[in-house]
Design a protein around this motif. Structure first.
Motif, PDB file in Angstrom:
ATOM      1  N   PRO A 170      36.806  50.168  35.386  1.00  0.00           N
ATOM      2  CA  PRO A 170      35.982  51.385  35.424  1.00  0.00           C
ATOM      3  C   PRO A 170      35.418  51.588  36.828  1.00  0.00           C
ATOM      4  O   PRO A 170      35.017  50.621  37.489  1.00  0.00           O
ATOM      5  N   ALA A 171      35.372  52.815  37.280  1.00  0.00           N
ATOM      6  CA  ALA A 171      34.870  53.090  38.625  1.00  0.00           C
ATOM      7  C   ALA A 171      33.444  52.604  38.799  1.00  0.00           C
ATOM      8  O   ALA A 171      33.032  52.216  39.900  1.00  0.00           O
ATOM      9  N   ALA A 172      32.675  52.572  37.712  1.00  0.00           N
ATOM     10  CA  ALA A 172      31.290  52.110  37.784  1.00  0.00           C
ATOM     11  C   ALA A 172      31.182  50.639  38.153  1.00  0.00           C
ATOM     12  O   ALA A 172      30.117  50.168  38.557  1.00  0.00           O
ATOM     13  N   ASP A 173      32.308  49.887  38.013  1.00  0.00           N
ATOM     14  CA  ASP A 173      32.294  48.455  38.310  1.00  0.00           C
ATOM     15  C   ASP A 173      32.786  48.133  39.717  1.00  0.00           C
ATOM     16  O   ASP A 173      33.041  46.964  40.031  1.00  0.00           O
ATOM     17  N   LEU A 174      32.927  49.133  40.561  1.00  0.00           N
ATOM     18  CA  LEU A 174      33.393  48.884  41.923  1.00  0.00           C
ATOM     19  C   LEU A 174      32.418  48.028  42.727  1.00  0.00           C
ATOM     20  O   LEU A 174      32.789  47.444  43.742  1.00  0.00           O
ATOM     21  N   GLY A 175      31.179  47.934  42.280  1.00  0.00           N
ATOM     22  CA  GLY A 175      30.200  47.131  42.992  1.00  0.00           C
ATOM     23  C   GLY A 175      30.303  45.651  42.721  1.00  0.00           C
ATOM     24  O   GLY A 175      29.599  44.852  43.355  1.00  0.00           O
ATOM     25  N   ARG A 176      31.172  45.233  41.832  1.00  0.00           N
ATOM     26  CA  ARG A 176      31.283  43.810  41.492  1.00  0.00           C
ATOM     27  C   ARG A 176      31.935  43.020  42.625  1.00  0.00           C
ATOM     28  O   ARG A 176      32.946  43.435  43.189  1.00  0.00           O
ATOM     29  N   GLU A 177      31.337  41.891  42.950  1.00  0.00           N
ATOM     30  CA  GLU A 177      31.933  41.006  43.953  1.00  0.00           C
ATOM     31  C   GLU A 177      32.860  40.027  43.243  1.00  0.00           C
ATOM     32  O   GLU A 177      32.450  39.331  42.314  1.00  0.00           O
ATOM     33  N   TRP A 178      34.104  39.971  43.683  1.00  0.00           N
ATOM     34  CA  TRP A 178      35.097  39.094  43.062  1.00  0.00           C
ATOM     35  C   TRP A 178      35.017  37.710  43.694  1.00  0.00           C
ATOM     36  O   TRP A 178      35.391  37.511  44.836  1.00  0.00           O
ATOM     37  N   GLU A 179      34.477  36.770  42.930  1.00  0.00           N
ATOM     38  CA  GLU A 179      34.331  35.396  43.414  1.00  0.00           C
ATOM     39  C   GLU A 179      35.591  34.620  43.026  1.00  0.00           C
ATOM     40  O   GLU A 179      35.791  34.308  41.855  1.00  0.00           O
ATOM     41  N   TRP A 180      36.446  34.336  44.005  1.00  0.00           N
ATOM     42  CA  TRP A 180      37.695  33.656  43.689  1.00  0.00           C
ATOM     43  C   TRP A 180      37.794  32.336  44.424  1.00  0.00           C
ATOM     44  O   TRP A 180      37.125  32.095  45.420  1.00  0.00           O
ATOM     45  N   GLU A 181      38.654  31.464  43.864  1.00  0.00           N
ATOM     46  CA  GLU A 181      38.839  30.127  44.430  1.00  0.00           C
ATOM     47  C   GLU A 181      40.046  30.108  45.364  1.00  0.00           C
ATOM     48  O   GLU A 181      39.904  30.095  46.576  1.00  0.00           O
ATOM     49  N   GLU A 182      41.258  30.105  44.790  1.00  0.00           N
ATOM     50  CA  GLU A 182      42.490  30.061  45.573  1.00  0.00           C
ATOM     51  C   GLU A 182      43.357  31.295  45.353  1.00  0.00           C
ATOM     52  O   GLU A 182      44.382  31.450  46.012  1.00  0.00           O
ATOM     53  N   THR A 183      42.982  32.145  44.411  1.00  0.00           N
ATOM     54  CA  THR A 183      43.767  33.329  44.080  1.00  0.00           C
ATOM     55  C   THR A 183      43.033  34.575  44.559  1.00  0.00           C
ATOM     56  O   THR A 183      42.047  34.983  43.948  1.00  0.00           O
ATOM     57  N   PRO A 184      43.444  35.181  45.672  1.00  0.00           N
ATOM     58  CA  PRO A 184      42.752  36.371  46.165  1.00  0.00           C
ATOM     59  C   PRO A 184      42.619  37.440  45.091  1.00  0.00           C
ATOM     60  O   PRO A 184      43.565  37.703  44.338  1.00  0.00           O
ATOM     61  N   GLU A 185      41.444  38.043  45.033  1.00  0.00           N
ATOM     62  CA  GLU A 185      41.134  39.002  43.973  1.00  0.00           C
ATOM     63  C   GLU A 185      40.351  40.161  44.581  1.00  0.00           C
ATOM     64  O   GLU A 185      39.316  39.957  45.217  1.00  0.00           O
ATOM     65  N   VAL A 186      40.873  41.389  44.397  1.00  0.00           N
ATOM     66  CA  VAL A 186      40.250  42.568  44.996  1.00  0.00           C
ATOM     67  C   VAL A 186      40.345  43.745  44.044  1.00  0.00           C
ATOM     68  O   VAL A 186      41.068  43.710  43.045  1.00  0.00           O
ATOM     69  N   ALA A 187      39.613  44.811  44.401  1.00  0.00           N
ATOM     70  CA  ALA A 187      39.698  46.071  43.667  1.00  0.00           C
ATOM     71  C   ALA A 187      40.334  47.133  44.561  1.00  0.00           C
ATOM     72  O   ALA A 187      40.169  47.109  45.787  1.00  0.00           O
TER      73      ALA A 187
END
Length: 500
Positions: free
Chosen positions: A381-398
């Motif tokens: 959801p566009a409303a969740d664009l503010g979430r920071e993706w905390e990842w270990e070894e697997t890059p994670e983005v929006a």
């Protein structure tokens, strides 16, 4: 007549914010004992329990730092330089470093057993080099005390505004051992510091304090307590320290919610704060973006997960067909570089820009508690664009497909932590619009990982401040040891007959 709070009962009403009521939960009522303290966060109604023993540890550390600050006026700038040199030398010594790495290995093993993240906890040769370089940078930095900022000449007398030490700096930070060296920078300006580190890194912190920090302080002749570790694994120690009005500045680094709570505690005590909680950079590709530059910037913004890592990418619709495949390729290459795949969250409405069959693709994702089989791409959801993706070894983005640059700026101001905005565009007017329109503390035209005090400004940082909690008065977003000072005003009278 004032009485001490000796017990709590489940369901007891507690007033906060002037007109709101919360109630004591069962578990808090059961744990609370005479001598303990209850801290009510007026912003949120959070009830923070501080056991008596933890309160005593934290306040004793602040007391030591306050006493040390009173003695710092007799310490020379050469002694302070000597302290930084000795601290660096201790970290360089193989025997001392072996003791630190041994303690760190135990911390890492315990954290992994609990399913906790260790990406920032484990010490490394690179971290050691950076700590040593940072300390020697402070050794060679100009003395921060007695710097004349302004001088006003009057007939028969003059006034100078002069920098002076601020006082006791309280510092709460996540499990990153290198922050010890960063935070010690406040001593350069004649301040003292109290540290509280997360429980996962407490063993490492104890080892650094015992084998490097404390000996360096003593050998340089600095007062005991000039840098003090709050030796408690209880998170309440941070609350107790930040609630102490004897602090002159409270600095917090860590997760967004915890940092916001600590900041609220310090503000209630009347202490100014420097906070960095939610991280994550935004990258925008405008209509005039150079495709090769965009791909390189995206890749080089995803080498590891820290606060300045790429978190949200916005691509204008007019270039989506060309740039989305390049972005997906960069994301995949970043995952391969770490031995894993990658994870993408595409904001709703942008699915048409994805390759056919995207909804069926799976990937092995490394989390703090182990590997998980997850979708490679999912909608967000566009409303969740503010979430920071905390990842270990697997890059994670929006990923968000936007109509134009103006929409990207609007989304940045609405959803981001107002931290880092980077624009890929060949059009100078686009960069001017971003700089004028985005409420970002850090603005650039390339990879996002440049946002770092030691990397960008050649001096260690205490922390990076976003504008999520408001802009900073007369201070930049990079807080370094040489930025922690106050101003005194000194008058010199030449004409003894002056009167008003």
């Amino acid at each position: 007549m004032t009485r001490a709070l000796e017990n709590l009962t489940a369901g007891m009403p507690i007033l906060y914010g002037g007109d709101k009521i919360t109630h004591v939960p069962d578990h808090l009522a059961a744990r609370f004992a005479p001598g303990d303290r209850l801290l009510v966060v007026q912003d949120t109604g959070d009830l923070l329990h501080i056991p008596q023993s933890v309160h005593e540890i934290a306040t004793a550390a602040v007391e030591r730092a306050g006493t040390a600050f009173s003695a710092m006026g007799a310490v020379s700038d050469d002694q302070i330089s000597d302290f930084f040199n000795r601290f660096a030398g201790r970290l360089e010594d193989e025997d001392d470093w072996a003791k630190i790495t041994q303690a760190n290995a135990a911390d890492v093993a315990q954290a992994r057993a609990k399913g906790r993240s260790t990406t920032r906890l484990a010490v490394s040769a690179a971290m050691r080099r950076d700590m040593i370089a940072g300390l020697r940078g402070w050794r060679d930095a100009p003395a921060g005390r007695e710097r004349v900022l302004d001088r006003i000449e009057h007939q028969g007398w003059s006034v100078e505004q002069v920098t002076a030490p601020l006082g006791v700096v309280g510092f709460v930070f996540e499990g990153r051992p290198n922050v010890f060296a960063d935070a010690a920078g406040v001593i350069r300006g004649g301040n003292t510091v109290v540290f509280r580190i997360g429980a996962d890194a407490l063993g490492t912190a104890r080892a650094i304090a015992a084998h490097a920090l404390a000996p360096a302080l003593a050998d340089a002749g600095l007062p005991d307590g000039a840098a003090s570790l709050v030796d408690s694994a209880d998170r309440a120690a941070g609350w107790a320290m930040f609630a102490d009005p004897r602090l002159s500045l409270a600095v917090a680094r860590g997760s967004g919610a915890a940092v916001a709570q600590l900041g609220a505690v310090a503000r209630q005590a009347g202490t100014p704060v420097s906070l960095h909680g939610t991280g994550g950079a935004w990258l925008i590709a405008d209509t005039s973006a150079d495709a090769a530059r965009f791909a390189a910037v995206a890749l080089n913004s995803l080498d590891r997960k820290v606060c300045n890592t790429l978190n949200v990418c916005c691509i204008v619709q007019a270039r989506a067909a060309e740039l989305v495949p390049l972005f997906l390729n960069a994301l995949e290459r970043a995952g391969q570089a770490r031995g894993h795949g990658a994870r993408l969250h595409v904001a709703e409405g942008g699915e048409a820009a994805l390759p056919d069959g995207w909804e069926k693709t799976r990937v092995r994702v490394r989390r703090a508690d182990g590997d998980h089989d997850e979708p490679a791409i999912s909608t967000l959801p566009a409303a969740d664009l503010g979430r920071e993706w905390e990842w270990e070894e697997t890059p994670e983005v929006a990923l968000k497909i936007v109509a134009d640059l103006d929409e990207a700026i609007t989304l940045f101001n609405r959803h981001s932590p107002q931290f880092i905005a980077s624009l890929i565009a060949e059009d100078p007017d686009a960069h001017a619009r971003l700089y004028a329109g985005a409420n970002a503390a850090f603005v650039g035209d390339g990879f996002t990982r440049w946002v770092d005090g030691q990397y960008a400004l050649d001096r260690p940082e205490l922390g990076l401040s976003n504008w999520q909690y408001g802009r900073l008065f007369a201070r930049g977003g990079v807080l370094g040891g040489d930025g922690v000072f106050t101003v005194r005003t000194r008058m010199t009278q030449k004409d003894a007959s002056l009167k008003r």
